[in-house]
Design a protein around this motif. Structure first.
Motif, short mmCIF file in Angstrom:
data_model
loop_
_atom_site.label_atom_id
_atom_site.label_comp_id
_atom_site.label_asym_id
_atom_site.label_seq_id
_atom_site.Cartn_x
_atom_site.Cartn_y
_atom_site.Cartn_z
N HIS A 99 0.86 -1.18 0.00
CA HIS A 99 0.00 0.00 0.00
C HIS A 99 0.89 1.23 0.00
CE1 HIS A 99 -3.62 -2.34 0.93
NE2 HIS A 99 -2.87 -3.02 1.79
N TYR A 100 0.39 2.29 -0.62
CA TYR A 100 1.16 3.53 -0.72
C TYR A 100 0.28 4.73 -0.42
CZ TYR A 100 4.50 0.56 -3.16
OH TYR A 100 5.38 -0.45 -3.48
N SER A 101 0.91 5.77 0.09
CA SER A 101 0.19 7.03 0.19
C SER A 101 0.05 7.61 -1.21
CB SER A 101 0.95 8.00 1.09
OG SER A 101 2.18 8.40 0.48
N GLU A 102 -0.94 8.46 -1.38
CA GLU A 102 -1.18 9.05 -2.70
C GLU A 102 0.01 9.89 -3.16
OE1 GLU A 102 -4.33 7.00 -3.61
OE2 GLU A 102 -3.59 8.59 -4.92
N SER A 103 0.70 10.49 -2.22
CA SER A 103 1.80 11.39 -2.58
C SER A 103 3.01 10.67 -3.16
CB SER A 103 2.23 12.20 -1.36
OG SER A 103 2.69 11.36 -0.33
N VAL A 104 3.12 9.36 -2.93
CA VAL A 104 4.29 8.63 -3.43
C VAL A 104 3.93 7.53 -4.41
CG1 VAL A 104 5.47 9.09 -1.24
CG2 VAL A 104 4.42 6.85 -1.63
N LYS A 105 2.65 7.27 -4.56
CA LYS A 105 2.21 6.19 -5.45
C LYS A 105 2.72 6.42 -6.86
CE LYS A 105 -1.82 4.65 -4.46
NZ LYS A 105 -3.29 4.53 -4.31
N GLY A 106 3.31 5.37 -7.42
CA GLY A 106 3.87 5.46 -8.76
C GLY A 106 5.32 5.90 -8.80
N ARG A 107 5.83 6.41 -7.68
CA ARG A 107 7.24 6.85 -7.61
C ARG A 107 8.06 6.00 -6.66
NH1 ARG A 107 8.50 11.61 -5.52
NH2 ARG A 107 6.66 11.74 -4.16
N PHE A 108 7.46 5.55 -5.58
CA PHE A 108 8.16 4.76 -4.57
C PHE A 108 7.71 3.30 -4.65
CE2 PHE A 108 8.90 8.36 -1.20
CZ PHE A 108 9.48 9.14 -2.19
N THR A 109 8.62 2.40 -4.30
CA THR A 109 8.31 0.98 -4.25
C THR A 109 8.85 0.38 -2.97
OG1 THR A 109 8.40 0.80 -6.67
CG2 THR A 109 8.53 -1.25 -5.40
N TYR A 117 -2.70 -0.29 8.74
CA TYR A 117 -1.31 -0.11 8.30
C TYR A 117 -0.93 1.36 8.16
CZ TYR A 117 -3.59 0.45 3.75
OH TYR A 117 -4.39 0.86 2.73
N ARG A 118 -1.93 2.24 8.07
CA ARG A 118 -1.66 3.65 7.86
C ARG A 118 -1.35 4.41 9.15
NH1 ARG A 118 -7.32 4.55 5.06
NH2 ARG A 118 -7.78 3.25 6.89
N LEU A 119 -1.61 3.79 10.29
CA LEU A 119 -1.51 4.51 11.56
C LEU A 119 -0.24 4.18 12.31
CD1 LEU A 119 -5.21 4.09 12.71
CD2 LEU A 119 -4.17 5.99 11.46
N PRO A 120 0.51 5.19 12.75
CA PRO A 120 1.76 4.92 13.47
C PRO A 120 1.57 4.06 14.72
CG PRO A 120 1.67 7.22 12.79
CD PRO A 120 0.31 6.63 12.50
N TYR A 121 0.50 4.26 15.44
CA TYR A 121 0.35 3.50 16.69
C TYR A 121 0.01 2.03 16.46
CZ TYR A 121 -4.70 4.52 16.26
OH TYR A 121 -6.00 4.63 15.83
N SER A 122 -0.18 1.63 15.20
CA SER A 122 -0.37 0.21 14.89
C SER A 122 0.93 -0.57 15.00
CB SER A 122 -0.94 0.05 13.48
OG SER A 122 -2.24 0.59 13.39
N TYR A 123 2.06 0.12 15.03
CA TYR A 123 3.36 -0.52 14.92
C TYR A 123 4.05 -0.64 16.26
CZ TYR A 123 2.51 -0.21 10.00
OH TYR A 123 1.95 -0.38 8.77
N ASP A 124 4.67 -1.80 16.44
CA ASP A 124 5.31 -2.14 17.72
C ASP A 124 6.76 -1.66 17.79
OD1 ASP A 124 3.73 -5.10 16.85
OD2 ASP A 124 3.03 -3.87 18.52
N TYR A 125 7.44 -1.67 16.65
CA TYR A 125 8.88 -1.37 16.64
C TYR A 125 9.20 -0.35 15.58
CZ TYR A 125 8.94 -5.54 19.49
OH TYR A 125 8.68 -6.45 20.48
N TRP A 126 10.18 0.50 15.91
CA TRP A 126 10.59 1.57 15.04
C TRP A 126 12.11 1.65 14.96
CZ3 TRP A 126 7.19 4.77 12.43
CH2 TRP A 126 5.85 4.65 12.78
N GLY A 127 12.59 2.05 13.80
CA GLY A 127 13.99 2.35 13.67
C GLY A 127 14.29 3.76 14.15
#
Length: 127
Positions: A62-72, A108-118
């Protein structure tokens, strides 16, 4: 538990390409493939914003609209690494980029869904 370390950031000109990497080290008894992974980015004083996510086997992205088509986004489960290929970068892509992993199945879009961060890697795009 999992330790995430990003690399690959830097200063690039608009229109260039850049690849970010996130190396994961899972604790004994844990496994990288247990985690859905994502990239977020953050400007100073702003909230972290979703960029891209990838499922555990790597078959759904999944991609945000701002990067779709440019980022992979991609992952290599044998190497415990997730990547973000950034093409045709723009000055507005300038931010600190963070990889994150979640063991659950939350939004998947929400930061608080994630347990670990770099710790993040800075990308600066000059015009």
């Amino acid at each position: 538990q999992m330790l995430l370390v990003e690399s690959g950031g830097g200063l690039v000109q608009a229109g260039a390409s850049l690849t970010l990497s996130c190396a994961a080290s899972a604790a004994s008894g844990d496994s990288f493939i247990r985690y859905a992974m994502a990239w977020f980015r953050q400007d100073p004083g702003q909230e972290r914003k979703f960029v891209a996510s990838i499922s555990r086997p790597g078959d759904t992205t999944h991609y945000s609209e701002s990067v779709k088509g440019r980022f992979t986004i991609s992952r290599d489960n044998a190497k415990n690494t997730v990547y973000l290929q950034m093409n045709t970068v723009k000055p507005e892509d300038t931010a600190a980029y963070y990889c994150a992993g979640q063991s659950g199945f939350s939004d998947y879009r929400l930061p608080y869904s994630y347990d670990y961060w770099g710790q993040g890697t800075q990308v600066t795009v000059s015009s």
